[in-house]
Design a protein around this motif. Sequence first.
Motif, PDB file in Angstrom:
ATOM      1  N   GLY A  20       0.780  -1.227   0.000  1.00  0.00           N
ATOM      2  CA  GLY A  20       0.000   0.000   0.000  1.00  0.00           C
ATOM      3  C   GLY A  20       0.808   1.272   0.000  1.00  0.00           C
ATOM      4  N   ARG A  21       2.066   1.207   0.440  1.00  0.00           N
ATOM      5  CA  ARG A  21       2.870   2.424   0.518  1.00  0.00           C
ATOM      6  C   ARG A  21       4.347   2.060   0.649  1.00  0.00           C
ATOM      7  NH1 ARG A  21       1.312   4.466   6.693  1.00  0.00           N
ATOM      8  NH2 ARG A  21       2.375   2.769   7.813  1.00  0.00           N
ATOM      9  N   GLY A  22       5.182   3.057   0.627  1.00  0.00           N
ATOM     10  CA  GLY A  22       6.604   2.872   0.899  1.00  0.00           C
ATOM     11  C   GLY A  22       7.293   1.902  -0.036  1.00  0.00           C
ATOM     12  N   ILE A  23       8.105   1.034   0.538  1.00  0.00           N
ATOM     13  CA  ILE A  23       8.895   0.087  -0.243  1.00  0.00           C
ATOM     14  C   ILE A  23       8.003  -0.857  -1.039  1.00  0.00           C
ATOM     15  CG2 ILE A  23      10.477  -1.878  -0.049  1.00  0.00           C
ATOM     16  CD1 ILE A  23      11.808  -0.369   2.295  1.00  0.00           C
ATOM     17  N   GLY A  24       6.936  -1.340  -0.434  1.00  0.00           N
ATOM     18  CA  GLY A  24       6.047  -2.264  -1.134  1.00  0.00           C
ATOM     19  C   GLY A  24       5.417  -1.639  -2.359  1.00  0.00           C
ATOM     20  N   ILE A  29      18.652   3.010   6.127  1.00  0.00           N
ATOM     21  CA  ILE A  29      17.769   4.098   6.536  1.00  0.00           C
ATOM     22  C   ILE A  29      17.039   4.599   5.297  1.00  0.00           C
ATOM     23  CG2 ILE A  29      17.641   6.311   7.718  1.00  0.00           C
ATOM     24  CD1 ILE A  29      20.383   5.711   8.932  1.00  0.00           C
ATOM     25  N   VAL A  30      15.795   4.192   5.147  1.00  0.00           N
ATOM     26  CA  VAL A  30      15.001   4.516   3.965  1.00  0.00           C
ATOM     27  C   VAL A  30      13.806   5.360   4.389  1.00  0.00           C
ATOM     28  CG1 VAL A  30      13.615   3.575   2.078  1.00  0.00           C
ATOM     29  CG2 VAL A  30      15.732   2.434   2.772  1.00  0.00           C
ATOM     30  N   LEU A  31      13.501   6.391   3.620  1.00  0.00           N
ATOM     31  CA  LEU A  31      12.470   7.345   4.004  1.00  0.00           C
ATOM     32  C   LEU A  31      11.079   6.785   3.737  1.00  0.00           C
ATOM     33  CD1 LEU A  31      12.171  10.093   5.278  1.00  0.00           C
ATOM     34  CD2 LEU A  31      12.053  11.089   2.986  1.00  0.00           C
ATOM     35  N   THR A  32      10.609   5.969   4.671  1.00  0.00           N
ATOM     36  CA  THR A  32       9.237   5.489   4.677  1.00  0.00           C
ATOM     37  C   THR A  32       8.416   6.380   5.605  1.00  0.00           C
ATOM     38  OG1 THR A  32       9.708   4.012   6.532  1.00  0.00           O
ATOM     39  CG2 THR A  32      10.015   3.123   4.293  1.00  0.00           C
ATOM     40  N   VAL A  33       7.112   6.147   5.650  1.00  0.00           N
ATOM     41  CA  VAL A  33       6.253   6.918   6.547  1.00  0.00           C
ATOM     42  C   VAL A  33       6.691   6.742   7.993  1.00  0.00           C
ATOM     43  CG1 VAL A  33       3.898   7.170   7.425  1.00  0.00           C
ATOM     44  CG2 VAL A  33       4.291   6.864   4.970  1.00  0.00           C
ATOM     45  N   ALA A  34       7.048   5.504   8.364  1.00  0.00           N
ATOM     46  CA  ALA A  34       7.469   5.234   9.741  1.00  0.00           C
ATOM     47  C   ALA A  34       8.738   5.999  10.087  1.00  0.00           C
ATOM     48  CB  ALA A  34       7.682   3.735   9.932  1.00  0.00           C
ATOM     49  N   LEU A  35       9.697   6.026   9.171  1.00  0.00           N
ATOM     50  CA  LEU A  35      10.941   6.744   9.453  1.00  0.00           C
ATOM     51  C   LEU A  35      10.710   8.245   9.512  1.00  0.00           C
ATOM     52  CD1 LEU A  35      14.011   6.431   9.897  1.00  0.00           C
ATOM     53  CD2 LEU A  35      14.278   6.968   7.479  1.00  0.00           C
TER      54      LEU A  35
END
Length: 262
Positions: free
Chosen positions: A19-23, A190-196
């Motif tokens: 749904g978002r980020g890396i996926g 360190i990847v800029l996902t919503v969680a990070l």
Amino acid sequence: MILDRFRLDGKVAVVTGAGRGIGAACAIALAEVGADVVLAARTQAQLLVVAEEVRRKGRRAHLVCGDLSDPDAGAALAGDAEAEFGRIDVVINNLGGGRPGPLGHSSTEALEKAFRFNVSTADALTRAAADVMLRGDGGAIVNISSVVGRVAGRGFLAYGTAKAALTHYTRLSAADLSPRVRVNAVAPGIVLTVALQKLVGEGPARERAEASTPLRRIGDPQDVAAAVLYLATDASAYLTGKVIEVDGGLHALNIDLDLPDL
């Protein structure tokens, strides 16, 4: 042509946590090289956005909305994908995560939950999808691990331990499923996902995270998707049981993560 080895025309890929980020980045990248994509996640609204991007690439998208941490969800997802498209060629086990917390602020329950979420979900889908792949033309499975499964970082006890297990699970399952199904992994840094973004924000914490990485920047989900694309296609036809660190150099230079106190 060598670039033909990066194509997935006529293939079907299953992506969890899509749904978002890396996926989401992985799903769109797979569609760009010709794959139809089964998108699985809990939030339908997010899946609809990614599905539209897949269709813009001229590929078919099939949505499966539900909680993949359910013990039976992996088999159900593989069955749904096979029923919809008749085959499975690629699986991206991206679903994962966990609450940060050092030993003194964690618990045995947190560790067990991290294993269920990061390892058991990947195992369930791997088993079910491999059965479909072995009845067909074989395939490729890519697990999304983490650099904290390979280097120490304060506050990642449960999550890092689970990702370390997933990394070795990758090697063991590769041995069991070869030669017809390849299993590899990507270990993002360190990847800029919503969680990070919630963790580091835009201030000094982000600057520290960037400075702690030899390449002096936070990664983008597309950085990970590019490595996943390599492992999912015949470009990596002679690789199995391997883990690629997409971490800006953290693991290669043995540098500890420098994130905010957790």
